[in-house]
Scaffold this motif. Structure first.
Motif, PDB file in Angstrom:
ATOM      1  N   ILE A 197       5.283  18.941 -23.468  1.00 13.08           N
ATOM      2  CA  ILE A 197       4.803  20.276 -23.076  1.00 13.08           C
ATOM      3  C   ILE A 197       3.983  20.758 -24.263  1.00 13.08           C
ATOM      4  N   GLU A 198       2.700  20.718 -24.100  1.00 13.08           N
ATOM      5  CA  GLU A 198       1.814  21.044 -25.215  1.00 13.08           C
ATOM      6  C   GLU A 198       1.733  22.555 -25.432  1.00 13.08           C
ATOM      7  N   SER A 199       1.548  23.307 -24.350  1.00 13.92           N
ATOM      8  CA  SER A 199       1.402  24.759 -24.497  1.00 13.92           C
ATOM      9  C   SER A 199       1.759  25.465 -23.191  1.00 13.92           C
ATOM     10  N   PHE A 200       1.972  26.744 -23.301  1.00 17.64           N
ATOM     11  CA  PHE A 200       2.168  27.571 -22.104  1.00 17.64           C
ATOM     12  C   PHE A 200       1.838  28.999 -22.473  1.00 17.64           C
ATOM     13  N   GLN A 201       1.739  29.849 -21.492  1.00 18.48           N
ATOM     14  CA  GLN A 201       1.521  31.259 -21.807  1.00 18.48           C
ATOM     15  C   GLN A 201       2.412  32.144 -20.954  1.00 18.48           C
ATOM     16  N   ILE A 202       2.699  33.324 -21.509  1.00 19.17           N
ATOM     17  CA  ILE A 202       3.556  34.274 -20.787  1.00 19.17           C
ATOM     18  C   ILE A 202       2.909  35.662 -20.829  1.00 19.17           C
ATOM     19  N   ALA A 203       3.232  36.449 -19.809  1.00 20.81           N
ATOM     20  CA  ALA A 203       2.758  37.834 -19.783  1.00 20.81           C
ATOM     21  C   ALA A 203       3.839  38.703 -20.412  1.00 20.81           C
ATOM     22  N   LEU A 204       3.460  39.483 -21.406  1.00 17.40           N
ATOM     23  CA  LEU A 204       4.432  40.338 -22.094  1.00 17.40           C
ATOM     24  C   LEU A 204       4.628  41.655 -21.333  1.00 17.40           C
ATOM     25  N   LYS A 205       5.495  42.498 -21.884  1.00 16.54           N
ATOM     26  CA  LYS A 205       5.820  43.765 -21.209  1.00 16.54           C
ATOM     27  C   LYS A 205       4.583  44.630 -20.957  1.00 16.54           C
ATOM     28  N   ASP A 206       3.657  44.619 -21.934  1.00 16.94           N
ATOM     29  CA  ASP A 206       2.453  45.457 -21.777  1.00 16.94           C
ATOM     30  C   ASP A 206       1.342  44.721 -21.011  1.00 16.94           C
ATOM     31  N   HIS A 207       1.713  43.613 -20.363  1.00 19.79           N
ATOM     32  CA  HIS A 207       0.805  42.808 -19.526  1.00 19.79           C
ATOM     33  C   HIS A 207      -0.232  42.023 -20.319  1.00 19.79           C
ATOM     34  N   THR A 208      -0.101  42.032 -21.626  1.00 14.22           N
ATOM     35  CA  THR A 208      -0.979  41.157 -22.401  1.00 14.22           C
ATOM     36  C   THR A 208      -0.412  39.732 -22.308  1.00 14.22           C
ATOM     37  N   VAL A 209      -1.277  38.772 -22.537  1.00 16.53           N
ATOM     38  CA  VAL A 209      -0.864  37.373 -22.402  1.00 16.53           C
ATOM     39  C   VAL A 209      -0.751  36.737 -23.783  1.00 16.53           C
ATOM     40  N   GLN A 210       0.356  36.061 -23.981  1.00 21.20           N
ATOM     41  CA  GLN A 210       0.587  35.387 -25.264  1.00 21.20           C
ATOM     42  C   GLN A 210       0.696  33.882 -25.010  1.00 21.20           C
ATOM     43  N   LYS A 211      -0.045  33.114 -25.799  1.00 23.29           N
ATOM     44  CA  LYS A 211      -0.001  31.661 -25.636  1.00 23.29           C
ATOM     45  C   LYS A 211       0.836  31.038 -26.749  1.00 23.29           C
ATOM     46  N   TYR A 212       1.624  30.031 -26.399  1.00 21.81           N
ATOM     47  CA  TYR A 212       2.464  29.327 -27.376  1.00 21.81           C
ATOM     48  C   TYR A 212       2.190  27.825 -27.321  1.00 21.81           C
ATOM     49  N   TYR A 213       2.350  27.206 -28.461  1.00 22.68           N
ATOM     50  CA  TYR A 213       2.163  25.746 -28.557  1.00 22.68           C
ATOM     51  C   TYR A 213       3.457  25.106 -29.057  1.00 22.68           C
ATOM     52  N   PRO A 214       4.438  24.886 -28.172  1.00 24.28           N
ATOM     53  CA  PRO A 214       5.727  24.355 -28.652  1.00 24.28           C
ATOM     54  C   PRO A 214       5.698  22.870 -28.997  1.00 24.28           C
ATOM     55  N   TYR A 215       4.776  22.105 -28.428  1.00 21.53           N
ATOM     56  CA  TYR A 215       4.720  20.638 -28.603  1.00 21.53           C
ATOM     57  C   TYR A 215       6.118  20.030 -28.427  1.00 21.53           C
ATOM     58  N   ALA A 216       6.726  20.331 -27.289  1.00 17.88           N
ATOM     59  CA  ALA A 216       8.079  19.837 -27.013  1.00 17.88           C
ATOM     60  C   ALA A 216       8.008  18.470 -26.337  1.00 17.88           C
ATOM     61  N   TYR A 217       8.539  17.471 -27.041  1.00 23.08           N
ATOM     62  CA  TYR A 217       8.544  16.101 -26.516  1.00 23.08           C
ATOM     63  C   TYR A 217       9.900  15.747 -25.937  1.00 23.08           C
ATOM     64  N   THR A 218       9.867  14.936 -24.892  1.00 22.30           N
ATOM     65  CA  THR A 218      11.085  14.286 -24.425  1.00 22.30           C
ATOM     66  C   THR A 218      10.671  12.931 -23.837  1.00 22.30           C
ATOM     67  N   ILE A 219      11.652  12.074 -23.674  1.00 26.98           N
ATOM     68  CA  ILE A 219      11.339  10.743 -23.128  1.00 26.98           C
ATOM     69  C   ILE A 219      11.734  10.710 -21.663  1.00 26.98           C
ATOM     70  N   ILE A 220      10.843  10.200 -20.839  1.00 27.22           N
ATOM     71  CA  ILE A 220      11.187  10.031 -19.416  1.00 27.22           C
ATOM     72  C   ILE A 220      11.202   8.546 -19.084  1.00 27.22           C
ATOM     73  N   ASN A 221      12.050   8.219 -18.126  1.00 31.95           N
ATOM     74  CA  ASN A 221      12.188   6.817 -17.716  1.00 31.95           C
ATOM     75  C   ASN A 221      11.781   6.691 -16.245  1.00 31.95           C
ATOM     76  N   LEU A 222      10.750   5.936 -16.020  1.00 31.90           N
ATOM     77  CA  LEU A 222      10.221   5.804 -14.668  1.00 31.90           C
ATOM     78  C   LEU A 222      10.613   4.461 -14.077  1.00 31.90           C
ATOM     79  N   GLU A 223      11.153   4.523 -12.847  1.00 38.32           N
ATOM     80  CA  GLU A 223      11.512   3.280 -12.162  1.00 38.32           C
ATOM     81  C   GLU A 223      10.462   2.920 -11.125  1.00 38.32           C
TER      82      GLU A 223
END
Lengths: 113, 184
Positions: free
Chosen positions: B142-168
Motif C-alpha cells: 500500500i503505497e499511499s492513500f488519502q482521507i478527508a479530515l473533519k474540515d473536509h480538507t484532504v490529507q495524503k499519507y505514504y505508509p509504504y506498508a508491505y505484506t507478502i501474499i501467496n497466490l495459488e
C-alpha cells in the motif's frame, strides 16, 4: 506460314506478359512487445509469424493472379501473454506494377478490430 | 409490396441498432486466450489506521489507495464506505478517532488501463497489461492513500506498508488479511 504463326505467338506472349508485371511486397513488425501472425495483404499471405522487429520475406505478387495496381488492407493477429486479437489496418496499401512496397507496422499504425 | 417495405425497414432498424453498439466497444470481448487459466482479478483486505497506540482513525472511507503487486500498479481504489454516526468516536484536532479497532473493507479490482484502441500500440499495451500472475509469493504494497479530515480538507499519507501474499493456481480472488497502518 509457320513463321508468321510463331511471330504472332511470341508477340502475343510479349504483349500478355507486358500487361502483367509483378509487384513485390514486404511487411515489418515494429509494434512494441507483441508478435503478429497470419499477416495478409488482402487475401495474400505475407508471413505466418513476425516477431518484434522482424521483416517478412519479399513476396512477389504476379500480375496474373492479381491485376496490379491493387489496394488492400493488412490484416494480422496480434499475440502477447497467450492472448490474441484480430486486427486490420484502417489504411489501405497500394501495390503498383514493378513496385517494391515495404509496409512497416508500428505502434502508431491505425487499426480496427 | 408492403411486405417488402416492412422487411427493408426492419433490416434498416437492425443495422441501426448494431451501429449504436459500436460506441460501447469493449475490446476485451475480442481478445481470446490460448490457455484456460483463471487470472487473479480481485484482492480484498481489512485496513485499520492507528493514530496512537490505542486509538484508531474514524473516517467515512479511505480513498485513493494505491496498491502495487511487486513493482506493478495493481489499482487505485477506495475502501467501502461506513456510516460513522454509529461509531462511538471522539474528536482530536482535525480528526475523529475511536478506541475500538475499526476496520475498513477494501476490495481492489485489478485495473487494466483501457486506451482508445485506435492504434496497434494501444492494442499491444492492452495485451501486455493482461499480465498473468503465476502461482507464488508476491510483495503487496500500500503505497499511499488519502482521507478527508473533519474540515473536509484532504490529507495524503505514504505508509509504504508491505505484506507478502501467496497466490495459488487458478485463484480469481485473494484475501490478504488485516493490515494495520500507524500514522504516528
Amino acid at each position: 506460314m509457320k513463321r508468321i504463326y510463331i511471330i504472332c505467338m511470341l508477340a502475343g506472349l510479349a504483349l500478355f506478359t507486358s500487361c502483367h508485371k509483378p509487384g513485390i511486397i514486404q511487411v515489418k513488425n515494429d509494434i512494441s512487445g507483441v508478435k503478429i501472425t497470419e499477416v495478409k495483404w488482402g487475401n495474400y499471405n505475407l508471413s505466418s509469424e513476425l516477431l518484434p522487429g522482424q521483416s517478412s520475406q519479399k513476396v512477389t505478387i504476379d500480375g496474373y493472379s492479381k491485376k496490379l495496381p491493387a489496394t488492400n488492407k493488412i490484416s494480422f493477429i496480434m499475440r502477447a501473454n497467450s492472448q490474441y486479437v484480430y486486427l486490420e489496418t484502417t489504411e489501405e496499401f497500394t501495390l503498383n506494377e514493378e513496385d517494391e512496397l515495404l509496409i512497416i507496422l508500428n505502434d502508431e499504425t491505425k487499426v480496427s478490430n | 409490396m408492403k411486405k417488402i417495405i416492412s422487411l427493408l425497414l426492419l433490416t434498416f432498424m437492425l443495422f441501426a441498432c448494431s451501429r449504436q453498439e459500436d460506441w460501447n466497444y469493449d475490446p476485451s470481448s475480442d481478445v481470446l486466450s490460448d490457455e484456460e487459466i483463471i487470472n487473479l482479478e480481485e484482492i480484498f483486505f481489512l485496513l485499520n489506521v492507528k493514530i496512537s497506540d490505542s486509538t484508531y482513525l474514524v473516517v467515512q472511507s479511505i480513498d485513493s489507495i494505491r496498491i502495487f503487486i511487486n513493482n506493478t500498479l495493481w489499482t487505485i481504489c477506495s475502501s467501502e464506505s461506513i456510516d460513522t454516526t454509529y461509531i462511538n468516536k471522539k474528536a482530536s484536532g482535525n480528526t475523529w478517532y475511536t478506541e475500538k479497532k475499526l476496520n475498513y473493507l477494501v476490495v481492489a479490482h485489478k485495473n487494466i488501463q483501457k486506451p482508445e484502441f485506435a492504434t496497434a500500440g494501444d492494442y499491444a499495451d492492452y495485451l501486455n497489461a493482461i499480465h498473468e500472475l503465476k502461482p507464488g509469493e508476491y510483495a503487496f504494497l500500500i503505497e499511499s492513500f488519502q482521507i478527508a479530515l473533519k474540515d473536509h480538507t484532504v490529507q495524503k499519507y505514504y505508509p509504504y506498508a508491505y505484506t507478502i501474499i501467496n497466490l495459488e493456481k487458478n485463484q480469481r480472488n485473494l484475501y490478504v488479511g488485516e493490515i494495520e497502518i500507524k500514522l504516528y
